[in-house]
Design a protein around this motif. Structure first.
Motif, PDB file in Angstrom:
ATOM      1  N   VAL A  60      75.001  36.905   3.420  1.00 25.05           N
ATOM      2  CA  VAL A  60      74.382  37.871   2.515  1.00 25.05           C
ATOM      3  C   VAL A  60      73.996  37.133   1.237  1.00 25.05           C
ATOM      4  O   VAL A  60      74.335  35.968   1.039  1.00 25.05           O
ATOM      5  CB  VAL A  60      75.352  39.024   2.194  1.00 25.05           C
ATOM      6  N   GLY A  61      73.278  37.799   0.348  1.00 31.26           N
ATOM      7  CA  GLY A  61      72.885  37.183  -0.903  1.00 31.26           C
ATOM      8  C   GLY A  61      74.046  37.040  -1.861  1.00 31.26           C
ATOM      9  O   GLY A  61      75.039  37.761  -1.796  1.00 31.26           O
ATOM     10  N   GLY A  62      73.948  36.082  -2.759  1.00 32.15           N
ATOM     11  CA  GLY A  62      74.943  35.893  -3.803  1.00 32.15           C
ATOM     12  C   GLY A  62      76.079  34.968  -3.411  1.00 32.15           C
ATOM     13  O   GLY A  62      76.120  34.405  -2.311  1.00 32.15           O
ATOM     14  N   ALA A  74      63.839  32.275  -7.633  1.00 31.76           N
ATOM     15  CA  ALA A  74      65.012  32.507  -6.793  1.00 31.76           C
ATOM     16  C   ALA A  74      64.638  32.991  -5.399  1.00 31.76           C
ATOM     17  O   ALA A  74      65.311  32.673  -4.419  1.00 31.76           O
ATOM     18  CB  ALA A  74      65.953  33.507  -7.469  1.00 31.76           C
ATOM     19  N   ALA A  75      63.542  33.751  -5.294  1.00 32.28           N
ATOM     20  CA  ALA A  75      63.142  34.291  -3.990  1.00 32.28           C
ATOM     21  C   ALA A  75      62.656  33.212  -3.034  1.00 32.28           C
ATOM     22  O   ALA A  75      62.587  33.438  -1.825  1.00 32.28           O
ATOM     23  CB  ALA A  75      62.051  35.341  -4.184  1.00 32.28           C
ATOM     24  N   GLN A 112      79.594  33.675  -2.133  1.00 30.93           N
ATOM     25  CA  GLN A 112      80.459  34.099  -1.026  1.00 30.93           C
ATOM     26  C   GLN A 112      81.304  32.925  -0.552  1.00 30.93           C
ATOM     27  O   GLN A 112      80.955  31.771  -0.773  1.00 30.93           O
ATOM     28  CB  GLN A 112      79.623  34.640   0.115  1.00 30.93           C
ATOM     29  N   VAL A 160      70.877  36.149  -8.203  1.00 35.86           N
ATOM     30  CA  VAL A 160      70.764  35.139  -7.139  1.00 35.86           C
ATOM     31  C   VAL A 160      70.688  35.871  -5.806  1.00 35.86           C
ATOM     32  O   VAL A 160      71.718  36.223  -5.218  1.00 35.86           O
ATOM     33  CB  VAL A 160      71.965  34.172  -7.166  1.00 35.86           C
ATOM     34  N   PRO A 161      69.476  36.116  -5.295  1.00 30.98           N
ATOM     35  CA  PRO A 161      69.353  36.879  -4.051  1.00 30.98           C
ATOM     36  C   PRO A 161      69.679  36.074  -2.800  1.00 30.98           C
ATOM     37  O   PRO A 161      69.918  36.642  -1.743  1.00 30.98           O
ATOM     38  CB  PRO A 161      67.873  37.299  -4.054  1.00 30.98           C
ATOM     39  N   PHE A 162      69.695  34.761  -2.936  1.00 36.11           N
ATOM     40  CA  PHE A 162      69.964  33.914  -1.775  1.00 36.11           C
ATOM     41  C   PHE A 162      71.466  33.680  -1.623  1.00 36.11           C
ATOM     42  O   PHE A 162      72.224  33.753  -2.599  1.00 36.11           O
ATOM     43  CB  PHE A 162      69.223  32.580  -1.899  1.00 36.11           C
ATOM     44  N   PRO A 163      71.934  33.410  -0.397  1.00 36.77           N
ATOM     45  CA  PRO A 163      73.364  33.133  -0.205  1.00 36.77           C
ATOM     46  C   PRO A 163      73.766  31.803  -0.833  1.00 36.77           C
ATOM     47  O   PRO A 163      73.065  30.800  -0.676  1.00 36.77           O
ATOM     48  CB  PRO A 163      73.516  33.092   1.322  1.00 36.77           C
ATOM     49  N   SER A 164      74.855  31.811  -1.569  1.00 34.25           N
ATOM     50  CA  SER A 164      75.429  30.594  -2.136  1.00 34.25           C
ATOM     51  C   SER A 164      76.893  30.533  -1.730  1.00 34.25           C
ATOM     52  O   SER A 164      77.720  31.308  -2.205  1.00 34.25           O
ATOM     53  CB  SER A 164      75.295  30.593  -3.664  1.00 34.25           C
ATOM     54  N   GLY A 197      68.891  29.303   0.498  1.00 27.28           N
ATOM     55  CA  GLY A 197      70.312  29.421   0.195  1.00 27.28           C
ATOM     56  C   GLY A 197      70.888  28.073  -0.140  1.00 27.28           C
ATOM     57  O   GLY A 197      70.161  27.076  -0.270  1.00 27.28           O
TER      58      GLY A 197
END
Length: 399
Positions: free
Chosen positions: A373-375, A140-141, A377, A165-169, A145
């Motif tokens: 931001v991560g996650g 995930a890192a 949105q 999920v640390p990346f923006p989705s 995104g």
């Protein structure tokens, strides 16, 4: 080459796909304008976008636009909806899409694994299958995104994948433009068209039960009623149920509607909303269809346990004879049926022009790493408003 990877692209298949895509491309005015912009700005240069999305002609136009923006595409369709001529044409243009309409579920999972094996750094996801796979692989890192198309995928990102999920989705389904244009009007129109095309049954006077009164359920109910259907709604949310009642629909528990309706259409994105016990009290010949992304809204496992014999009627309709002496008709094995059957069209061109503009501009925002931001949105508001203005202009409307 495995079955999951094979997709023999004959010249005839490529030509057919190209002709169909050319018609769609000529009617997607928003993406046409963005194509020229991306050709100049190249926002995805050096980026590899992993794709899991229904592969049909409108999707092809989106992928062309992303490729014009410098993206390397590696992706596959969703189970049961891939259109082979579209895949063949995209491959002929150097766009890395694979998979076949006839792929089994195991083949589909192999296709998803192949996308992940290519190590994309951005995701264009549908149902959060790629995001889930990236998390399972501990990668995930490595993802910059991406976007998520559906209600079902958004629910997974905020549920089982929450905090992983640390990346923006960017969840496209959260956009009011998708809710109104694609979910209400396009899904409503395509579900009704698909019901008529696949079953050849009459809508006027027929009794329909729509399970779920979200944006898709609203549209399905509206278009069925507009053609003379008698529509009832099952909804567990008090506010949505009240809205359905004020809109003039019969609103009742599924237990009350199961013996009444002739056709049941699920539109929730949630598992098991049409359970086997409801099927047990349906009238003889009831039709069961799902419009959600995953084939889990109808309890097909429980239904199969009740079935004494089954008959394929035409490849899309399956007659299930039940132990109680009645039978039901299951459409597309419980998969999303508005991309099933012969010559499926799916959602309207104009609605997907809006929806895929949301995808393309959201992916551009991810690529530029601007203000996210991560996650999970929502789509940034300025993107929604830009697309709304552009679409109004194409319709001859103004503020």
């Amino acid at each position: 080459m495995t079955h999951a990877q094979a997709n023999p692209a004959t010249p005839e298949l490529v030509e057919r796909g190209g002709a169909r895509i050319a018609w769609i491309r000529s009617r997607m005015a928003l993406l046409a304008g963005l194509r020229g912009e991306f050709r100049r700005t190249r926002p995805f240069a050096g980026r590899r976008i992993g794709v899991s999305l229904h592969v049909e002609p409108k999707t092809a136009v989106l992928l062309e636009v992303l490729a014009e923006g410098g993206a390397e595409i590696v992706g596959t369709g969703n189970h049961g909806s891939t259109q082979d001529d579209v895949v063949a044409f995209l491959q002929s243009q150097g766009i890395g899409i694979f998979g076949r309409r006839a792929d089994s579920l195991a083949d589909h999972h192999a296709n998803l694994a192949r996308v992940l094996d290519a190590r994309p750094d951005m995701l264009l996801d549908n149902g959060a299958d790629l995001a889930s796979g990236i998390v399972e692989r501990g990668r995930a890192a490595s993802i910059l995104g991406g976007t998520e198309e559906t209600t079902s995928g958004g629910d997974r990102l905020r549920g089982e994948l929450a905090g992983k999920v640390p990346f923006p989705s960017i969840v496209i389904n959260d956009s009011p433009l998708k809710a109104i244009g694609e979910n209400k009007h396009a899904v409503g129109q395509s579900v009704v068209e698909s019901f008529m095309r696949i079953t050849n049954l009459m809508i006027p006077g027929r009794r329909f039960c729509v399970i779920g009164y979200g944006w898709c359920g609203r549209g399905i109910a509206q278009y069925l009623r507009a053609l003379g259907g008698r529509v009832a709604i099952v909804e567990i949310d008090e506010i949505k149920a009240l809205e359905a009642a004020l809109d003039g629909y019969r609103v009742a528990p599924l237990a009350d509607l199961a013996p009444w309706a002739e056709v049941f259409i699920t539109a929730t994105g949630r598992a098991g909303v049409l359970p086997a016990q409801a099927v047990a009290v349906m009238q003889d010949g009831a039709v069961l269809a799902n419009s959600g992304h995953f084939p889990w809204e109808i309890d097909t496992e429980g239904l199969n346990a009740m079935t004494t014999s089954a008959t394929d009627l035409d490849g899309t309709l399956r007659r299930l004879d039940l132990a109680n002496g009645r039978h039901v008709i299951l459409v597309a094995e419980g998969r999303m049926f508005n991309l099933a059957g012969v010559e499926p069209k799916g959602n309207s061109i104009e609605s997907m022009d809006i929806g895929f503009m949301l995808q393309a501009l959201s992916l551009e925002r991810v690529a530029r790493a601007e203000g996210l931001v991560g996650g999970a949105q929502p789509v940034p508001d300025d993107i929604n408003r830009r697309i709304a203005r552009l679409m109004m202009a194409t319709m001859g409307a103004a503020l």
